[in-house]
Design a protein around this motif. Structure first.
Motif, PDB file in Angstrom:
ATOM      1  N   GLN A   1      -5.573   6.870   4.168  1.00  0.00           N
ATOM      2  CA  GLN A   1      -4.250   7.380   3.849  1.00  0.00           C
ATOM      3  C   GLN A   1      -3.237   6.251   3.725  1.00  0.00           C
ATOM      4  N   ARG A   2      -2.316   6.425   2.782  1.00  0.00           N
ATOM      5  CA  ARG A   2      -1.258   5.455   2.543  1.00  0.00           C
ATOM      6  C   ARG A   2       0.091   6.174   2.592  1.00  0.00           C
ATOM      7  N   ILE A   3       1.108   5.401   2.899  1.00  0.00           N
ATOM      8  CA  ILE A   3       2.447   5.964   2.998  1.00  0.00           C
ATOM      9  C   ILE A   3       2.956   6.309   1.607  1.00  0.00           C
TER      10      ILE A   3
ATOM     11  N   TYR B   1       0.849  -1.194   0.000  1.00  0.00           N
ATOM     12  CA  TYR B   1       0.000   0.000   0.000  1.00  0.00           C
ATOM     13  C   TYR B   1       0.885   1.244   0.000  1.00  0.00           C
ATOM     14  N   CYS B   2       1.019   1.849  -1.158  1.00  0.00           N
ATOM     15  CA  CYS B   2       1.888   3.028  -1.306  1.00  0.00           C
ATOM     16  C   CYS B   2       1.252   3.981  -2.303  1.00  0.00           C
ATOM     17  N   GLN B   3       1.068   5.215  -1.918  1.00  0.00           N
ATOM     18  CA  GLN B   3       0.463   6.175  -2.839  1.00  0.00           C
ATOM     19  C   GLN B   3       1.553   6.927  -3.613  1.00  0.00           C
ATOM     20  N   PRO B   4       1.218   7.464  -4.805  1.00  0.00           N
ATOM     21  CA  PRO B   4       2.199   8.186  -5.614  1.00  0.00           C
ATOM     22  C   PRO B   4       2.800   9.366  -4.857  1.00  0.00           C
ATOM     23  N   ALA B   5       3.986   9.768  -5.289  1.00  0.00           N
ATOM     24  CA  ALA B   5       4.671  10.892  -4.648  1.00  0.00           C
ATOM     25  C   ALA B   5       3.867  12.180  -4.822  1.00  0.00           C
TER      26      ALA B   5
END
Length: 822
Positions: free
Chosen positions: A254-256, A227-231
């Protein structure tokens, strides 16, 4: 009757509107033949060269049948109306007629303080809300008033949770997802009117801050992270809300994310949260808090240049789809810009940081007023307690200050609380509870006059409540004169304004006595100005293009076309007033002493004599100075008592060397006009031997050394010299020896180089031969005899081999012969 007249005179003057009215009353009821003088008052704080003169007064005197008299005497300037109270009284001005404007203070808005927060109306926590001040400018003329502050119970709180979502904050994000309920309960414990919002940030999505590879931009976390969101730079997630479920829902989504370098875009996020008030949902009347959680430092202004971002931050809101749209176009804000916007929008930041970043953010907190720092645990599970403690510290400290002040205005605060300190530019009270009123004495000083009414705000940091101060100064006459057109004191050509004539068009002068007719007033004034300076050098009044000079305190007057001269400022001998141009020895004329015959000196203090100035040769000061007051005053560089030596001057051994060559041997650059170019040496002598001592020497055009001595005679550039007949010339070199030696040297060097090269080649060949022989001895032939037999059967002769183009080395032939015994 006479006694009645004098007893009623003060009442008559006081009850009538003008001197003429008083005169008419007296003439109709009293004896004739008495001179009457009435004095009317007008006040202004007159300033000249920025120095406040405390009290001003003017008087108009109207005579009876016999004579008239003005307050300003002949030769006095109008500025003489302004003086201290004691001086005006001494000059005959009645105390009741002196106007000394006092500082005035009034309330425009002064509503009582509120005890609790109201539902419909905004609570009042600061009193008064608006005041008017009119001050006398100058040091020591301030105005002090009291300011009260009381924080109401239940005052609304807006809390914006701003979180760093870089990869190292992964465990902290998990904790905050589980602490939503506790966070809301803590907020409810502070106030029933609390709201909470949420935002997140990482950093600018450009190199070197973030990996710009498309795959890494889309997933900047580790490969194992699911689980990782774009920069992204800064994202506003949730506006202010009272809905706990909505807050928890948005936070759980929310994601890291991640970036490359350690510092984050923290200041970018704080700036946007501060200036985008409509998006965040800040209420007008609330305590505004930003809780920032991070485990790393921050980029600041100038760091954007690393990514080629040169446009400075303009402190404006740029939100598009809840994202900071100009993150990659504008540089990071400076700490000063962030502090300014936080103070301007009444926002108090709480920095919740890890232990390793505590000192960094404490230094940042020193530059941001009304801010606090707390230390997070490893996974941020203590953030709720941290926020409660930081809020209590912020709310219990009341700091009163002001925004931008008008020029030359100063404000200081004296806290009236148990822990209050001395007067300074901020007022601080600590440990202030809810509902407890604290007060501050506010002192305002205007150092100079102001052209118009200026305003500024005073209030506690972090609160909306402000006091508006409207400030003006007493800098104009407020005489309240009875308007009398064509006043007789103005020769019927103007009206009186504050004791001075305001002339009708076409008339000028102190008493409007000058008719300029068709002339331009500026051209008349130009005639009174020396070198385009001030009128009459500031020492007189320009009347009809002619300077009327003022009187000096000593009784004499300025004089001259432009009042440039006076006879009281000549030099005083030994600074004694009685020795001005030493009485009997001279007279002061236009600031200079004109001495009587037989006297001299700047103050005519000396009898003319040159006895102490004469040298043994009989000259005065060696011809290099003048004798003043029986002492030599030497030209620059030469020293007393007789101006003989000049330590700082260039030595004549250097400056006169070419002239010595010219006179002694008729060579050098001055040989064609020696008598003119070298006239300073008016006497020289060629000698066989120079006198004892170290002589001077100079190189001539033939590189020979010329020796000489030189002596300065009376006068500044006057010398005599002795020149040695014999020059010291260097021997010429042996050209043939030099050429022959060079050729031999080159030949020897060439031979040595050839021998060296030959030796190197020999050593190389020897080395190769020894290697070859070593390799041959190590080789084992299994069928040596067959090989030798095969060689013997070769029918080709050596001649045939050569003719066929086949060659073999000498070493190879030797090896065959040796091995096969051919």
């Amino acid at each position: 009757m006479l006694q009645t007249f004098f007893s009623t005179l003060p009442q008559i003057c006081a009850s009538t509107q003008s001197c003429l009215g008083a005169l008419w009353t007296i003439l109709s009821t009293s004896w004739l033949g008495f001179a009457l003088t009435c004095t009317f008052n007008c006040g202004t704080l007159y300033r000249q060269n920025h120095i406040p003169l405390q009290i001003c007064s003017y008087s108009i005197t109207v005579a009876s049948l016999f004579h008239s008299q003005n307050f300003i005497k002949a030769g006095e300037r109008e500025a003489a109306r302004c003086d201290t109270w004691a001086q005006l009284v001494e000059r005959g001005c009645m105390e009741g007629d002196i106007i000394s404007p006092e500082n005035t203070f009034s309330f425009s808005k002064n509503i009582a303080l509120s005890n609790t927060a109201l539902d419909k109306e905004e609570p009042i926590q600061l009193r008064p809300q608006e005041v008017n001040l009119k001050l006398k400018p100058g040091e020591g003329l301030p105005c002090t008033f009291k300011l009260d502050f009381q924080r109401v119970e239940g005052y609304p709180v807006d809390l914006y949770y701003l979180m760093d979502l870089s990869y190292s904050m992964e465990d902290d994000l998990r904790s905050i997802k589980t602490l939503g309920n506790e966070l809301f309960n803590a907020l409810q414990g502070i106030t029933k009117k609390g709201q909470i919002g949420f935002g997140s940030f990482v950093d600018k999505t450009v190199l070197p801050f973030t990996n710009t590879n498309p795959e890494k931009l889309n997933k900047p976390c580790a490969e194992t992270e699911k689980y990782c969101q774009p920069a992204f730079g800064y994202r506003h997630v949730l506006s202010m809300t009272e809905n706990k479920a909505e807050f928890e829902s948005e936070v759980n989504k929310q994601r890291i994310s991640g970036n490359l370098d350690s510092p984050e875009g923290t200041l970018d996020a704080i700036m946007q949260a501060a200036v985008c008030g409509d998006r965040i949902g800040w209420r007008n009347s609330s305590t505004r808090l930003i809780v920032l959680t991070t485990d790393d430092g921050f980029h600041m202004a100038g760091d954007g240049k690393l990514a080629g971002i040169l446009e400075p931050n303009d402190e404006r809101c740029y939100m598009d789809n809840n994202l900071y749209s100009k993150s990659n176009e504008m540089d990071y804000p400076s700490v000063g810009q962030v502090a300014n916007q936080l103070e301007k929008n009444n926002i108090q930041p709480i920095f919740a940081v890890t232990k390793n970043m505590e000192q960094v953010y404490r230094e940042l907190s020193k530059m941001i007023p009304k801010s606090e720092v707390g230390v997070l645990s490893a996974d941020s599970h203590n953030v709720v307690e941290l926020i409660k403690n930081a809020y209590n510290r912020l709310s219990s400290k009341v700091t009163v200050t002001h925004d931008a002040l008008p020029d030359n205005v100063r404000v200081t605060y004296t806290p009236l609380c148990p822990e209050g300190g001395t007067s300074r530019d901020k007022g601080v009270c600590n440990n202030v509870g809810v509902g407890q009123m604290v007060s501050f004495n506010v002192t305002v000083t205007a150092d100079e006059c102001m052209d118009s009414v200026m305003s500024f705000l005073i209030g506690p940091l972090g609160m909306k409540d402000k006091l508006k101060v409207n400030l003006s100064t007493h800098c104009k006459c407020e005489c309240n004169d009875i308007v009398m057109v064509d006043h007789q004191n103005c020769n019927g050509k103007g009206r009186v304004n504050c004791g001075m004539c305001s002339c009708n068009a076409g008339f000028v002068g102190q008493m409007c006595e000058c008719s300029i007719g068709e002339k331009d007033e500026s051209s008349l004034r130009a005639a009174c100005r020396k070198d385009n300076g001030t009128d009459c050098e500031g020492r007189g009044d320009c009347v009809c293009g002619i300077c009327q000079c003022y009187t000096l305190p000593g009784g004499s007057t300025y004089y001259g076309t432009h009042c440039e001269c006076e006879n009281e400022s000549c030099e005083k001998f030994q600074n004694k007033l009685s020795l001005l141009c030493v009485e009997g020895n001279g007279k002061c004329r236009c600031k200079n002493c004109e001495c009587n015959p037989g006297y001299e000196g700047t103050a005519c203090q000396c009898k003319k004599s040159d006895e102490q100035c004469r040298t043994l040769s009989g000259s005065v000061c060696s011809g290099r100075g003048t004798c003043q007051c029986n002492q030599c005053k030497c030209i620059e560089g030469y020293q007393r008592p007789y101006c003989l030596t000049c330590p700082a001057c260039h030595s004549p051994c250097i400056t006169k060397g070419k002239c010595i060559e010219c006179w002694g041997f008729q060579t050098g650059p001055f040989s064609k006009n020696c008598s003119q170019a070298c006239a300073s040496i008016n006497k020289f002598k060629m000698v066989e031997m120079l006198p004892p001592g170290k002589p001077c020497d100079v190189r001539d055009v033939e590189n020979c050394r010329v020796f000489f001595t030189i002596e300065q005679l009376d006068g500044e550039d006057n010398y005599t010299a002795q020149i040695l007949k014999t020059r010291e010339c260097p021997k010429l070199p042996n050209i043939y020896a030099i050429i022959g030696g060079s050729i031999i040297g080159v030949t020897v060097i060439g031979i040595l180089i050839l021998l060296l090269i030959k030796g190197l080649f020999y050593m190389k060949d020897l080395k190769e031969y020894r290697k070859f022989m070593s390799d041959a001895q190590k080789t084992r032939w299994s069928e040596v005899s067959d090989i030798c037999l095969h060689i013997k059967n070769i029918t080709l002769s050596m001649a045939e081999l050569h003719s066929s183009g086949l060659h073999y080395t000498t070493w190879g032939a030797l090896f065959i012969k040796h091995s096969c015994k051919i």
